[in-house]
Scaffold this motif. Structure first.
Motif, PDB file in Angstrom:
ATOM      1  N   TYR A 126      36.370  24.917  36.719  1.00  0.00           N
ATOM      2  CA  TYR A 126      37.126  26.107  37.070  1.00  0.00           C
ATOM      3  C   TYR A 126      37.195  26.219  38.581  1.00  0.00           C
ATOM      4  CZ  TYR A 126      32.633  28.484  37.889  1.00  0.00           C
ATOM      5  OH  TYR A 126      31.386  28.840  38.344  1.00  0.00           O
ATOM      6  N   SER A 127      38.168  26.987  39.050  1.00  0.00           N
ATOM      7  CA  SER A 127      38.238  27.324  40.468  1.00  0.00           C
ATOM      8  C   SER A 127      38.841  28.713  40.575  1.00  0.00           C
ATOM      9  CB  SER A 127      39.053  26.299  41.262  1.00  0.00           C
ATOM     10  OG  SER A 127      40.398  26.306  40.852  1.00  0.00           O
ATOM     11  N   VAL A 128      38.574  29.344  41.707  1.00  0.00           N
ATOM     12  CA  VAL A 128      39.104  30.679  41.991  1.00  0.00           C
ATOM     13  C   VAL A 128      39.617  30.701  43.418  1.00  0.00           C
ATOM     14  CG1 VAL A 128      37.574  31.885  40.386  1.00  0.00           C
ATOM     15  CG2 VAL A 128      36.858  31.567  42.728  1.00  0.00           C
ATOM     16  N   TYR A 129      40.436  31.682  43.707  1.00  0.00           N
ATOM     17  CA  TYR A 129      40.940  31.847  45.059  1.00  0.00           C
ATOM     18  C   TYR A 129      41.384  33.289  45.235  1.00  0.00           C
ATOM     19  CZ  TYR A 129      45.503  31.364  42.786  1.00  0.00           C
ATOM     20  OH  TYR A 129      46.599  31.522  41.945  1.00  0.00           O
ATOM     21  N   ARG A 130      41.565  33.695  46.474  1.00  0.00           N
ATOM     22  CA  ARG A 130      42.135  35.014  46.720  1.00  0.00           C
ATOM     23  C   ARG A 130      43.647  34.874  46.715  1.00  0.00           C
ATOM     24  NH1 ARG A 130      41.641  39.569  51.537  1.00  0.00           N
ATOM     25  NH2 ARG A 130      43.016  41.017  50.447  1.00  0.00           N
ATOM     26  N   GLY A 131      44.253  35.460  45.726  1.00  0.00           N
ATOM     27  CA  GLY A 131      45.707  35.408  45.594  1.00  0.00           C
ATOM     28  C   GLY A 131      46.353  36.596  46.253  1.00  0.00           C
ATOM     29  N   SER A 132      47.595  36.827  45.891  1.00  0.00           N
ATOM     30  CA  SER A 132      48.321  37.961  46.473  1.00  0.00           C
ATOM     31  C   SER A 132      48.882  38.846  45.379  1.00  0.00           C
ATOM     32  CB  SER A 132      49.457  37.452  47.353  1.00  0.00           C
ATOM     33  OG  SER A 132      50.318  36.620  46.622  1.00  0.00           O
TER      34      SER A 132
END
Length: 132
Positions: A126-132
């Motif tokens: 899995y991966s995560v990120y700060r989206g918009s």
């Protein structure tokens, strides 16, 4: 919804192994007001057909850290049990039913900002990120 004194959080899950949203995953939200403060459970939601949690609780004023807990095991077991059978060379996880039975993401927030934190999920990563 964020205000000048609070932050806000949203999330969604994309199952990258099938290129579709992950529906029905329980998500809980906890927060704290400083690195040494106790975590406070704020509530939770579940992902809809678009993989989104549209009704996560609001963050209290003074929140500095947020944790999203995704209960991924039931989704992964249900979604991928037939796919794993079709792929003879695919690794199998027999004990828990899922390699990542849960995913916990902790991040810092500041008042007035909105934080959209998508989870890209597959059976073995899995991966995560700060989206918009």
């Amino acid at each position: 919804m964020s205000t000048e004194t609070t932050a806000s959080v949203s999330t969604h899950i994309l199952d990258t192994s099938i290129g579709r949203p992950a529906e029905g995953v329980a998500v809980s939200l906890t927060a704290r007001s400083g690195p040494d403060a106790q975590w406070v459970a704020l509530g939770g939601s579940a992902t809809d057909a678009d993989g989104r949690c549209k009704d996560l609780p609001a963050l209290p004023e003074g929140t500095t850290h947020v944790r999203l807990d995704f209960e991924t095991e039931a989704y992964l077991v249900g979604q991928h049990s037939t796919q794993a059978e079709a792929q003879q060379d695919a690794p199998r996880v027999r004990d828990s039913g899922a390699f990542f039975p849960e995913v916990a993401i902790t991040f810092a927030v500041v008042p007035g900002e909105h934080y959209h934190v998508p989870l890209l999920l597959n059976p073995f990563g899995y991966s995560v990120y700060r989206g918009s």
